[in-house]
Design a protein around this motif. Structure first.
Motif, PDB file in Angstrom:
ATOM      1  N   ILE A 155       0.837  -1.196   0.000  1.00 12.86           N
ATOM      2  CA  ILE A 155       0.000   0.000   0.000  1.00 12.86           C
ATOM      3  C   ILE A 155       0.875   1.250   0.000  1.00 12.86           C
ATOM      4  O   ILE A 155       0.534   2.272  -0.607  1.00 12.86           O
ATOM      5  N   GLY A 156       2.033   1.158   0.663  1.00  6.79           N
ATOM      6  CA  GLY A 156       2.914   2.313   0.779  1.00  6.79           C
ATOM      7  C   GLY A 156       3.851   2.509  -0.384  1.00  6.79           C
ATOM      8  O   GLY A 156       4.715   3.398  -0.324  1.00  6.79           O
ATOM      9  N   VAL A 157       3.721   1.731  -1.454  1.00  6.90           N
ATOM     10  CA  VAL A 157       4.637   1.859  -2.594  1.00  6.90           C
ATOM     11  C   VAL A 157       4.641   3.267  -3.182  1.00  6.90           C
ATOM     12  O   VAL A 157       5.723   3.851  -3.373  1.00  6.90           O
ATOM     13  N   THR A 216       9.675   4.840 -13.099  1.00  8.76           N
ATOM     14  CA  THR A 216       9.240   3.712 -13.926  1.00  8.76           C
ATOM     15  C   THR A 216       9.270   2.413 -13.136  1.00  8.76           C
ATOM     16  O   THR A 216       8.336   1.602 -13.199  1.00  8.76           O
ATOM     17  N   PHE A 217      10.340   2.217 -12.368  1.00  6.85           N
ATOM     18  CA  PHE A 217      10.440   1.016 -11.548  1.00  6.85           C
ATOM     19  C   PHE A 217       9.337   0.982 -10.496  1.00  6.85           C
ATOM     20  O   PHE A 217       8.737  -0.071 -10.242  1.00  6.85           O
ATOM     21  N   GLY A 218       9.055   2.126  -9.878  1.00  6.03           N
ATOM     22  CA  GLY A 218       7.993   2.186  -8.873  1.00  6.03           C
ATOM     23  C   GLY A 218       6.633   1.853  -9.470  1.00  6.03           C
ATOM     24  O   GLY A 218       5.842   1.125  -8.859  1.00  6.03           O
ATOM     25  N   ASN A 219       6.357   2.370 -10.684  1.00  5.65           N
ATOM     26  CA  ASN A 219       5.084   2.062 -11.343  1.00  5.65           C
ATOM     27  C   ASN A 219       4.986   0.582 -11.683  1.00  5.65           C
ATOM     28  O   ASN A 219       3.932  -0.045 -11.514  1.00  5.65           O
ATOM     29  N   TRP A 220       6.095   0.008 -12.173  1.00  2.00           N
ATOM     30  CA  TRP A 220       6.095  -1.426 -12.486  1.00  2.00           C
ATOM     31  C   TRP A 220       5.884  -2.253 -11.227  1.00  2.00           C
ATOM     32  O   TRP A 220       5.101  -3.209 -11.220  1.00  2.00           O
ATOM     33  N   ARG A 224       2.959  -4.875 -10.446  1.00  2.00           N
ATOM     34  CA  ARG A 224       3.347  -6.281 -10.264  1.00  2.00           C
ATOM     35  C   ARG A 224       2.919  -6.805  -8.900  1.00  2.00           C
ATOM     36  O   ARG A 224       2.538  -7.974  -8.762  1.00  2.00           O
ATOM     37  N   TYR A 225       2.983  -5.961  -7.888  1.00  3.28           N
ATOM     38  CA  TYR A 225       2.623  -6.370  -6.539  1.00  3.28           C
ATOM     39  C   TYR A 225       1.598  -5.401  -5.968  1.00  3.28           C
ATOM     40  O   TYR A 225       1.929  -4.504  -5.195  1.00  3.28           O
ATOM     41  N   PRO A 226       0.347  -5.535  -6.381  1.00  5.04           N
ATOM     42  CA  PRO A 226      -0.714  -4.633  -5.899  1.00  5.04           C
ATOM     43  C   PRO A 226      -0.986  -4.868  -4.423  1.00  5.04           C
ATOM     44  O   PRO A 226      -0.613  -5.896  -3.856  1.00  5.04           O
ATOM     45  N   PRO A 227      -1.662  -3.907  -3.750  1.00  3.25           N
ATOM     46  CA  PRO A 227      -1.952  -4.046  -2.321  1.00  3.25           C
ATOM     47  C   PRO A 227      -2.761  -5.281  -1.992  1.00  3.25           C
ATOM     48  O   PRO A 227      -2.593  -5.884  -0.943  1.00  3.25           O
TER      49      PRO A 227
END
Length: 231
Positions: A155-157, A216-220, A224-227
């Motif tokens: 959730i905190g991504v 870009t990495f944060g969006n990917w 890839r790992y949703p909450p």
């Protein structure tokens, strides 16, 4: 206006830029890892139902969130050695003390923000998640490790990615105490070549490229790992 980037063919200039890039990346990576680990520890300590502990944690977080980062760096570099034992002070000054104190200051600063981001993730998790974890036999630590913490981190991504971007840019503040990071090296190259725009244009391009990569990495990672767990 005539732009001249021919100074980039100089071995000394390229060596200075390489040193600045390497120092910036080392400072960012070290501060991020240390800050993240400390943030998780702070969140864990925040679950202790003791008023003195929570008061100390709140003071720690408020100090690092409300005092300018460059001031925190200077406090560590100019102030902390004055209160350390002489033997420890001499040992620190014998090495690369500028980098060390900048790393400590940035790590502590980022940990305060990351702890709040992770804590916000915990608040977004329904209480039934913890109850379900305890009902299947997990203890408090097991529930934190296997159930609530992974969800809180996911959730905190978005805020953690934003904090990572700010931390990366804040590495430039280390030039205030003489750390040979990229901005400091760009200024040194400007003093040597008198090509201010070109020297800082190269630094700007580097900061922009790395920042876009982090976004870009944060969006990917967020996709890839949703909450919510989906298999």
């Amino acid at each position: 206006m005539h732009f001249d980037f021919s100074f980039l063919t100089s071995h000394d200039v390229l060596a200075a830029l390489g040193l600045g890039v390497a120092t910036t990346l080392r400072l960012f990576a070290g501060a991020w890892v240390c800050g993240f680990v400390l943030a998780v520890v702070l969140v864990g300590l925040g679950t202790i139902p003791l008023r003195p502990v929570r008061t100390v944690l709140r003071l720690f977080i408020e100090y690092h969130r409300n005092v300018p980062t460059v001031v925190q760096i200077m406090v560590w570099y100019f102030g902390m050695p004055e209160i350390l034992p002489e033997g420890l002070r001499l040992w620190i000054n014998h090495g690369n003390s500028e980098f060390t104190f900048a790393l400590v200051a940035l790590s502590l600063n980022s940990s305060a923000y990351m702890a709040e981001d992770i804590r916000s993730g915990f608040r977004a998790i329904p209480a039934t998640q913890l109850e379900a974890a305890r009902s299947v036999g997990l203890g408090a630590f097991g529930a934190l490790r296997y159930v609530t913490l992974p969800q809180a981190l996911r959730i905190g991504v978005p805020p953690l990615v934003n904090r990572s971007l700010i931390l990366f840019k804040d590495t430039s503040l280390a030039m205030a105490i003489g750390v040979t990071e990229l901005t400091n090296q760009a200024r040194a190259i400007e003093n040597l070549t008198f090509r201010a725009f070109e020297a800082f244009a190269v630094a700007t391009a580097f900061y922009l490229i790395v920042s876009l990569f982090l976004m870009t990495f944060g969006n990917w990672f967020g996709r890839r790992y949703p909450p919510t767990f989906k298999g």
